[in-house]
Design a protein around this motif. Structure first.
Motif, mmCIF file in Angstrom:
data_model
loop_
_atom_site.group_PDB
_atom_site.id
_atom_site.type_symbol
_atom_site.label_atom_id
_atom_site.label_comp_id
_atom_site.label_asym_id
_atom_site.label_seq_id
_atom_site.Cartn_x
_atom_site.Cartn_y
_atom_site.Cartn_z
ATOM 1 N N GLU A 1 -27.602 13.525 -116.437
ATOM 2 C CA GLU A 1 -28.110 14.909 -116.356
ATOM 3 C C GLU A 1 -27.349 15.649 -115.260
ATOM 4 O OE1 GLU A 1 -32.019 15.501 -114.693
ATOM 5 O OE2 GLU A 1 -32.261 17.457 -115.650
ATOM 6 N N ALA A 2 -27.150 14.977 -114.117
ATOM 7 C CA ALA A 2 -26.446 15.605 -112.989
ATOM 8 C C ALA A 2 -25.013 15.982 -113.380
ATOM 9 C CB ALA A 2 -26.433 14.653 -111.798
ATOM 10 N N ALA A 3 -24.311 15.060 -114.022
ATOM 11 C CA ALA A 3 -22.917 15.342 -114.432
ATOM 12 C C ALA A 3 -22.895 16.542 -115.376
ATOM 13 C CB ALA A 3 -22.326 14.113 -115.110
ATOM 14 N N GLU B 1 -21.060 29.214 -108.842
ATOM 15 C CA GLU B 1 -21.381 28.471 -107.611
ATOM 16 C C GLU B 1 -22.828 28.002 -107.743
ATOM 17 O OE1 GLU B 1 -19.962 30.455 -104.010
ATOM 18 O OE2 GLU B 1 -21.802 29.744 -103.007
ATOM 19 N N ILE B 2 -23.024 26.713 -108.080
ATOM 20 C CA ILE B 2 -24.410 26.199 -108.163
ATOM 21 C C ILE B 2 -24.486 24.865 -107.424
ATOM 22 C CG2 ILE B 2 -24.861 27.286 -110.414
ATOM 23 C CD1 ILE B 2 -24.698 24.461 -111.675
ATOM 24 N N THR B 3 -25.700 24.531 -107.003
ATOM 25 C CA THR B 3 -25.920 23.240 -106.340
ATOM 26 C C THR B 3 -26.775 22.357 -107.243
ATOM 27 O OG1 THR B 3 -25.797 24.283 -104.184
ATOM 28 C CG2 THR B 3 -26.856 22.122 -104.273
ATOM 29 N N VAL B 4 -26.240 21.155 -107.534
ATOM 30 C CA VAL B 4 -26.969 20.171 -108.347
ATOM 31 C C VAL B 4 -27.472 19.108 -107.363
ATOM 32 C CG1 VAL B 4 -26.784 18.542 -110.263
ATOM 33 C CG2 VAL B 4 -25.371 20.618 -110.245
ATOM 34 N N LYS B 5 -28.816 18.995 -107.242
ATOM 35 C CA LYS B 5 -29.297 18.133 -106.142
ATOM 36 C C LYS B 5 -30.317 17.094 -106.623
ATOM 37 C CE LYS B 5 -33.132 21.077 -104.863
ATOM 38 N NZ LYS B 5 -33.976 21.552 -103.782
ATOM 39 N N ASP B 6 -30.711 16.214 -105.682
ATOM 40 C CA ASP B 6 -31.691 15.140 -105.885
ATOM 41 C C ASP B 6 -31.180 14.019 -106.779
ATOM 42 O OD1 ASP B 6 -33.378 16.599 -104.300
ATOM 43 O OD2 ASP B 6 -34.281 17.672 -105.990
#
Ligand code: EPZ
Length: 416
Positions: A234-236, A248-253
């Motif tokens: 999911e993160a990838a 510009e986005i942040t993918v976290k946790d």
């Protein structure tokens, strides 16, 4: 509601929190069957396959109770050793119940998983190695019937580092007599997570993270509360959503190390990424072609191949994608070509002529990760892309519409 309209080209911003990993929790849920003590799992993702596995446990007699973000299991009430076709046919991961049922109840009857869109997906590695541990295996009327009064530890050499076979055999070995050594074991992070869960219950698994896993049989397990790792696939997918929309986005946790290979390829393509302890931030980047070959972990994950191929359609130059894990995992290609991509297939290799702007068109999902590729392409294509059969997505992407909308995408489910 199995259609979705995505307006492109989208500009994304903000951050997205990754859910707990489907492919970690599915074997962990099966491992619940090993214990007769209370087990609590945290933040189980609301996905169809997770719901199906929980229903399967309940059908076997396990009591299940939700309490906010906790799900309590009482497997002490386990009353059946049979995983029936009606549930197994919808989810091949049901085969993970074979090992736990066999080692705990000395017998198991699990419907043979059908193949699926991406391949025949046999279970010969699971079965031949359970036989090596002393199980009597009988294939009868679409069911696997396994019996063994006491599984015995021994050295198992997997002909292929199969994720599912490694997991099934690890679980079967928990109550086996003596030590079981699994050589050429799969090394996906989800395997480590299952091993950590088993140890948290009182099992004795060592060699975690290596391709030689050792399990010392034990007599009983104890209560445990556990939370799985973040979903690396999911993160990838969201990292590539940031890149395909030049955002510009942040993918976290989640643990970025679990997608080291994917991040390496993206950086080689020119992606500007900031990689932290538990996040990856994307920046607008000019991407160029790359060559990938899917492989068992730590190689390039087959589950991120479709998404990467979608990204390559807008990168400049010709990219090459070789799929070595499944025999039919390019069903996203004809759909991407409907959106204006230029992808040629030659056997298990796709040649992606990049640099073409994508244009909206009606497309159709065929399997879970192919669907993710279409979402990515639709975010980049100009116009409203209508995506059909999006129920495939609900197997592996929790609250996808919500997460994409929060990032600023225009995503609508329609009934049409
Ligand atoms: C797991 O499937 C994942 N599913 C898959 O994710 C993932 O694509 C796959 O591992 C590879 O990483 C879950 O974890 C629930 P394998 P699994 O056994 O265990 C052949 C997704 O998108 N094989 O490693 O079925 C098989 O045919 C899903 O989330 C045998 O020949 O994968 C395939 O070609 C899709 N005999 C290859 O090995 C066997 O006994 C890899 O299969 C077992 C496997």
């Amino acid at each position: 509601m199995d259609k979705m309209i995505i307006k492109g080209p989208a500009k994304l911003n903000g951050e997205v929190s990754i859910s707990r990993a489907k492919n970690a929790y599915l074997p962990i849920l099966a491992a619940v069957l090993l214990s007769d003590k209370k087990i609590t799992l945290k933040n189980l993702p609301e996905l169809r396959d997770i719901k199906t596995m929980i229903k399967l446990l309940q059908n076997l007699g396990v009591e299940v109770e939700k309490e906010g973000n906790l799900t309590h299991f009482n497997p002490g009430t386990l009353s059946s050793h049979e995983a029936t076709y009606d549930l197994v046919k919808t989810m091949r991961a049901s085969i993970f119940t074979l090992g736990p049922l066999l080692t705990r109840l000395k017998k198991a009857k699990v419907s043979l998983p059908g193949g699926c869109a991406i391949g025949t997906r046999p279970i010969d590695i699971h079965l031949t190695n359970l036989e090596k541990m002393g199980a009597k295996i009988n294939l009868e009327a679409g069911y696997v019937e396994a019996d063994c009064p006491q599984l015995k530890g021994t050295t198992l050499r997997l002909s292929f580092p199969s994720v599912g076979a490694t997991e099934n055999l690890m679980m079967a070995a928990v109550f086996a007599e003596g030590e079981t050594v699994i050589e050429n074991a799969a090394r996906e992070p989800e395997i480590d997570d299952l091993a950590n869960f088993l140890n948290a219950m009182g099992a004795k698994v060592s060699g975690i993270g290596s391709s030689t896993i050792k399990i010392e049989g034990v007599k009983e397990l104890h209560e445990v509360e556990y939370e799985a790792i973040g979903d690396r696939i999911e993160a990838a997918t969201y990292v590539m959503a940031g890149l395909i929309t030049n955002s510009e986005i942040t993918v976290k946790d989640f643990n970025p190390h679990h997608i080291d290979f994917v991040l390496e390829v993206l950086k080689d393509m020119g992606a500007k990424l900031e990689v932290g302890e538990n996040f990856v931030k994307t920046y607008p980047s000019k991407l160029k072609h790359a060559k990938i070959e899917t492989a068992p972990y730590p190689g390039f994950p087959t589950d991120a191949q479709a998404q990467m191929l979608a990204l390559m359609t807008i990168a400049e130059g010709t990219s090459v994608v070789a799929e070595h894990i499944f025999e039919n995992r390019f069903m996203h290609v004809p759909e991407l070509n409907r959106l204006g991509a230029k992808v040629d297939l030659e056997g298990n290799v796709a040649f992606v002529e990049g640099g073409h702007a994508l244009k909206a068109a009606p497309v159709m999902c065929t399997d879970l990760r192919a669907s993710a590729a279409l979402i990515l392409a639709a975010l980049s294509a100009s116009g409203d892309t209508l995506i059909d059969r999006v129920y495939h997505l609900d197997r592996g992407y929790e609250k996808l519409d919500e997460k994409l909308s929060k990032l600023g995408a225009s995503v609508k489910r329609v009934n049409e």
